[in-house]
Every structure is written in C-alpha cells, then in structure tokens.
Design a protein around this motif. Structure first.
Motif, PDB file in Angstrom:
ATOM      1  N   TRP A   1       0.850  -1.185   0.000  1.00 63.92           N
ATOM      2  CA  TRP A   1       0.000   0.000   0.000  1.00 63.92           C
ATOM      3  C   TRP A   1       0.885   1.234   0.000  1.00 63.92           C
ATOM      4  O   TRP A   1       1.971   1.236   0.574  1.00 63.92           O
ATOM      5  N   THR A   2       0.425   2.290  -0.660  1.00 65.18           N
ATOM      6  CA  THR A   2       1.216   3.527  -0.709  1.00 65.18           C
ATOM      7  C   THR A   2       1.364   4.087   0.704  1.00 65.18           C
ATOM      8  O   THR A   2       0.411   4.133   1.476  1.00 65.18           O
ATOM      9  N   ALA A   3       2.567   4.506   1.036  1.00 66.07           N
ATOM     10  CA  ALA A   3       2.881   4.967   2.385  1.00 66.07           C
ATOM     11  C   ALA A   3       2.479   6.417   2.628  1.00 66.07           C
ATOM     12  O   ALA A   3       2.443   6.862   3.770  1.00 66.07           O
ATOM     13  N   ARG A   4       2.185   7.133   1.559  1.00 63.57           N
ATOM     14  CA  ARG A   4       1.845   8.559   1.697  1.00 63.57           C
ATOM     15  C   ARG A   4       1.133   9.016   0.425  1.00 63.57           C
ATOM     16  O   ARG A   4       0.891   8.224  -0.480  1.00 63.57           O
ATOM     17  N   GLU A   5       0.834  10.280   0.361  1.00 66.84           N
ATOM     18  CA  GLU A   5       0.209  10.856  -0.829  1.00 66.84           C
ATOM     19  C   GLU A   5       1.234  11.014  -1.940  1.00 66.84           C
ATOM     20  O   GLU A   5       2.434  11.059  -1.696  1.00 66.84           O
ATOM     21  N   ALA A   6       0.737  11.148  -3.161  1.00 66.89           N
ATOM     22  CA  ALA A   6       1.540  11.520  -4.332  1.00 66.89           C
ATOM     23  C   ALA A   6       2.743  10.604  -4.570  1.00 66.89           C
ATOM     24  O   ALA A   6       3.877  11.059  -4.686  1.00 66.89           O
ATOM     25  N   ILE A   7       2.485   9.320  -4.683  1.00 62.20           N
ATOM     26  CA  ILE A   7       3.533   8.348  -5.001  1.00 62.20           C
ATOM     27  C   ILE A   7       3.631   8.226  -6.520  1.00 62.20           C
ATOM     28  O   ILE A   7       2.621   8.147  -7.217  1.00 62.20           O
ATOM     29  N   VAL A   8       4.855   8.209  -7.035  1.00 62.20           N
ATOM     30  CA  VAL A   8       5.081   8.115  -8.477  1.00 62.20           C
ATOM     31  C   VAL A   8       5.203   6.656  -8.885  1.00 62.20           C
ATOM     32  O   VAL A   8       5.967   5.882  -8.302  1.00 62.20           O
ATOM     33  N   LEU A   9       4.416   6.295  -9.898  1.00 63.07           N
ATOM     34  CA  LEU A   9       4.459   4.974 -10.503  1.00 63.07           C
ATOM     35  C   LEU A   9       5.068   5.150 -11.888  1.00 63.07           C
ATOM     36  O   LEU A   9       4.517   5.856 -12.730  1.00 63.07           O
TER      37      LEU A   9
ATOM     38  N   ALA B   1       5.574   2.394 -18.674  1.00 71.11           N
ATOM     39  CA  ALA B   1       6.192   2.419 -19.998  1.00 71.11           C
ATOM     40  C   ALA B   1       5.854   3.694 -20.746  1.00 71.11           C
ATOM     41  O   ALA B   1       6.628   4.168 -21.578  1.00 71.11           O
ATOM     42  N   SER B   2       4.709   4.292 -20.442  1.00 70.09           N
ATOM     43  CA  SER B   2       4.303   5.516 -21.153  1.00 70.09           C
ATOM     44  C   SER B   2       4.571   6.791 -20.352  1.00 70.09           C
ATOM     45  O   SER B   2       4.113   7.855 -20.727  1.00 70.09           O
ATOM     46  N   GLY B   3       5.321   6.687 -19.263  1.00 69.01           N
ATOM     47  CA  GLY B   3       5.624   7.865 -18.444  1.00 69.01           C
ATOM     48  C   GLY B   3       5.184   7.649 -17.005  1.00 69.01           C
ATOM     49  O   GLY B   3       4.723   6.582 -16.622  1.00 69.01           O
ATOM     50  N   ASP B   4       5.346   8.678 -16.213  1.00 70.23           N
ATOM     51  CA  ASP B   4       5.008   8.577 -14.802  1.00 70.23           C
ATOM     52  C   ASP B   4       3.516   8.797 -14.561  1.00 70.23           C
ATOM     53  O   ASP B   4       2.885   9.627 -15.210  1.00 70.23           O
ATOM     54  N   THR B   5       2.981   8.033 -13.611  1.00 73.45           N
ATOM     55  CA  THR B   5       1.609   8.186 -13.150  1.00 73.45           C
ATOM     56  C   THR B   5       1.666   8.507 -11.671  1.00 73.45           C
ATOM     57  O   THR B   5       2.417   7.872 -10.929  1.00 73.45           O
ATOM     58  N   LEU B   6       0.891   9.461 -11.246  1.00 70.40           N
ATOM     59  CA  LEU B   6       0.848   9.847  -9.843  1.00 70.40           C
ATOM     60  C   LEU B   6      -0.287   9.104  -9.154  1.00 70.40           C
ATOM     61  O   LEU B   6      -1.429   9.138  -9.605  1.00 70.40           O
ATOM     62  N   ILE B   7       0.028   8.437  -8.066  1.00 73.38           N
ATOM     63  CA  ILE B   7      -0.997   7.808  -7.225  1.00 73.38           C
ATOM     64  C   ILE B   7      -1.280   8.814  -6.120  1.00 73.38           C
ATOM     65  O   ILE B   7      -0.469   8.992  -5.222  1.00 73.38           O
ATOM     66  N   PRO B   8      -2.416   9.496  -6.176  1.00 74.90           N
ATOM     67  CA  PRO B   8      -2.633  10.642  -5.295  1.00 74.90           C
ATOM     68  C   PRO B   8      -2.955  10.315  -3.837  1.00 74.90           C
ATOM     69  O   PRO B   8      -2.630  11.091  -2.950  1.00 74.90           O
TER      70      PRO B   8
ATOM     71  N   PRO C   1      -2.975   8.354  -0.139  1.00 74.91           N
ATOM     72  CA  PRO C   1      -2.242   7.432   0.724  1.00 74.91           C
ATOM     73  C   PRO C   1      -3.052   6.163   0.922  1.00 74.91           C
ATOM     74  O   PRO C   1      -4.280   6.169   0.841  1.00 74.91           O
ATOM     75  N   PHE C   2      -2.367   5.095   1.147  1.00 76.73           N
ATOM     76  CA  PHE C   2      -2.924   3.782   1.420  1.00 76.73           C
ATOM     77  C   PHE C   2      -3.746   3.223   0.264  1.00 76.73           C
ATOM     78  O   PHE C   2      -4.802   2.637   0.435  1.00 76.73           O
ATOM     79  N   THR C   3      -3.220   3.373  -0.937  1.00 71.38           N
ATOM     80  CA  THR C   3      -3.821   2.755  -2.117  1.00 71.38           C
ATOM     81  C   THR C   3      -3.164   1.390  -2.316  1.00 71.38           C
ATOM     82  O   THR C   3      -1.938   1.278  -2.313  1.00 71.38           O
ATOM     83  N   ARG C   4      -3.977   0.370  -2.485  1.00 73.28           N
ATOM     84  CA  ARG C   4      -3.466  -0.998  -2.641  1.00 73.28           C
ATOM     85  C   ARG C   4      -2.802  -1.176  -4.004  1.00 73.28           C
ATOM     86  O   ARG C   4      -3.334  -0.746  -5.036  1.00 73.28           O
ATOM     87  N   LEU C   5      -1.663  -1.874  -4.004  1.00 68.91           N
ATOM     88  CA  LEU C   5      -0.922  -2.205  -5.218  1.00 68.91           C
ATOM     89  C   LEU C   5      -0.588  -3.696  -5.178  1.00 68.91           C
ATOM     90  O   LEU C   5      -0.074  -4.187  -4.180  1.00 68.91           O
ATOM     91  N   ASP C   6      -0.878  -4.399  -6.255  1.00 67.24           N
ATOM     92  CA  ASP C   6      -0.557  -5.822  -6.354  1.00 67.24           C
ATOM     93  C   ASP C   6       0.806  -5.974  -7.024  1.00 67.24           C
ATOM     94  O   ASP C   6       1.055  -5.394  -8.077  1.00 67.24           O
TER      95      ASP C   6
ATOM     96  N   SER D   1      12.952  -1.461  -6.291  1.00 64.45           N
ATOM     97  CA  SER D   1      11.602  -1.175  -6.767  1.00 64.45           C
ATOM     98  C   SER D   1      10.753  -2.437  -6.851  1.00 64.45           C
ATOM     99  O   SER D   1      11.266  -3.548  -6.851  1.00 64.45           O
ATOM    100  N   LEU D   2       9.450  -2.195  -6.971  1.00 66.25           N
ATOM    101  CA  LEU D   2       8.489  -3.269  -7.164  1.00 66.25           C
ATOM    102  C   LEU D   2       7.672  -2.961  -8.407  1.00 66.25           C
ATOM    103  O   LEU D   2       7.255  -1.820  -8.615  1.00 66.25           O
ATOM    104  N   GLN D   3       7.439  -3.983  -9.224  1.00 64.52           N
ATOM    105  CA  GLN D   3       6.519  -3.815 -10.345  1.00 64.52           C
ATOM    106  C   GLN D   3       5.127  -4.154  -9.827  1.00 64.52           C
ATOM    107  O   GLN D   3       4.903  -5.241  -9.284  1.00 64.52           O
ATOM    108  N   VAL D   4       4.206  -3.187  -9.974  1.00 66.91           N
ATOM    109  CA  VAL D   4       2.885  -3.318  -9.362  1.00 66.91           C
ATOM    110  C   VAL D   4       1.784  -2.952 -10.343  1.00 66.91           C
ATOM    111  O   VAL D   4       2.020  -2.282 -11.347  1.00 66.91           O
ATOM    112  N   ARG D   5       0.575  -3.399  -9.999  1.00 64.83           N
ATOM    113  CA  ARG D   5      -0.618  -2.954 -10.705  1.00 64.83           C
ATOM    114  C   ARG D   5      -1.440  -2.153  -9.714  1.00 64.83           C
ATOM    115  O   ARG D   5      -1.698  -2.592  -8.601  1.00 64.83           O
ATOM    116  N   CYS D   6      -1.867  -0.987 -10.144  1.00 60.56           N
ATOM    117  CA  CYS D   6      -2.712  -0.122  -9.333  1.00 60.56           C
ATOM    118  C   CYS D   6      -4.121  -0.191  -9.908  1.00 60.56           C
ATOM    119  O   CYS D   6      -4.448   0.526 -10.852  1.00 60.56           O
ATOM    120  N   ALA D   7      -4.947  -1.073  -9.360  1.00 60.33           N
ATOM    121  CA  ALA D   7      -6.307  -1.243  -9.870  1.00 60.33           C
ATOM    122  C   ALA D   7      -7.141   0.013  -9.641  1.00 60.33           C
ATOM    123  O   ALA D   7      -8.049   0.296 -10.414  1.00 60.33           O
TER     124      ALA D   7
END
Length: 192
Positions: free
Chosen positions: A15-23, A26-33, A35-40, A48-54
């Motif tokens: 899970w994201t540890a805080r706000e505004a985590i950068v993922l 392949a097409s550039g950076d995505t911001l996960i806005p 905190p505590f968003t689940r990532l598989d 690093s970890l390769q994850v999917r942010c559903a």
C-alpha cells in the motif's frame, strides 16, 4: 555455466505509504494521489516493485520505489502514534481478524456506527458482533481504494469524498491533539 538469476523477495500486496507516489510506467510517470492505495506486486528488484494499481483508472502497471510503500502491519497501539498509512494497515489487519480488543483502543469514545445517530465504541462493537461482523468485514476493501482528506478527517472509500450522493458504507480517521490516530466512524449512508 551462467550464474543463477538473482531473486529479490517481495510481498504479494503493498500500500502507498503517503500521498503523491510516483508509478513509473512504460508511457511515463503516473501519480498515485491517495495514501494507502493498494498495489498488487508482480516483480521486484533491489530498489523497486513492479505493481498494478487497480484503483488508478485502467489498472495501471509500473514500478514503484520500495521506500514509497508499506506491507507489514505493526501493532495497532503503536500504529496509532505513527503515520496514517501505518494506522490504516493496522486497522485493516485488526478488522480482518475481528480483533475487537485492539480496535476498541483506537476508536473514538463517541464512535459513530449508524446514520440514525447511534454512538459509542462499545455499542459499535456489540453491533458488529450481533451482525456477525458484516460491516467490519467490508473495511479492508474500503481502505484498499486509498484515503481522501475531507473536512479535516481522512475518509474511505474515495467515492464518499467525491460524490455528493454517495450512500454506501464509509469510515473516517483523524489525528487527535495528542498526535495519535483515532477511528471516528464506520457508517452506512442513508438511503435516498
């Protein structure tokens, strides 16, 4: 003979540890806005970890730094004095285990559990027990979508903060003046 491939251990879920985590995708950076968003987790390297942010739209896949996520819950009493994501992860774990003793210690005295004005942590715990923990069992999925700041409290699911007519189950946390996290409510919205 080539050396064996190096294996980097990784948890299945983080899970994201805080706000505004950068993922990094392949097409550039995505911001996960939130905190505590689940990532598989699919793969890992040392940093690093390769994850999917559903919860990031079209199931975004990319790489996130290990330092930007959490995965191991700490005791709820300790988490209450820590960071928001630590607290959410500990509440999530206690909800899965139906650990009423641990949850009671972090619930507000005037914990709200009914849109009809039912208050009190002991009454809430008794209500959850009487319904065979159906409401409490929904907490992990609500938290997995991340937390959103609304009127000074962190709430889940995000739809509660973003939709004027949201009627589903919602929860809220706040930081007390004593710098501890407190669980304020787990309430089903009123029917339209």
């Amino acid at each position: 003979m080539p050396p064996p491939a190096r294996v980097f251990p990784a948890p299945d879920t983080v899970w994201t540890a805080r706000e505004a985590i950068v993922l990094r995708t392949a097409s550039g950076d995505t911001l996960i806005p939130r905190p505590f968003t689940r990532l598989d987790v699919f793969a890992a390297d040392s940093l690093s970890l390769q994850v999917r942010c559903a919860g990031c739209g079209d199931s975004v896949v990319g790489w996130v730094e290990r330092t930007a996520v959490i995965h191991q819950p700490i005791p709820l009493d300790s988490a209450a004095g820590g960071e928001l994501a630590q607290f959410a992860l500990a509440v999530r774990a206690a909800a899965i285990q139906h650990d009423q003793v641990a949850l009671r210690r972090v619930m507000a005295l005037d914990f709200s559990f009914s849109a009809l004005g039912a208050y009190g942590r002991d009454r809430a715990l008794a209500s959850w027990f009487s319904e065979n923990f159906r409401s409490l069992d929904r907490v992990p999925a609500m938290l997995d979508a991340g937390l959103t700041l609304l009127n000074g409290s962190w709430v889940a699911p995000p739809g509660f903060a973003t939709s004027f007519d949201y009627r589903g189950l919602r929860l809220g946390f706040r930081r007390t003046p004593a710098e501890r996290w407190e669980w304020l409510y787990l309430v089903q919205g009123e029917n339209p």
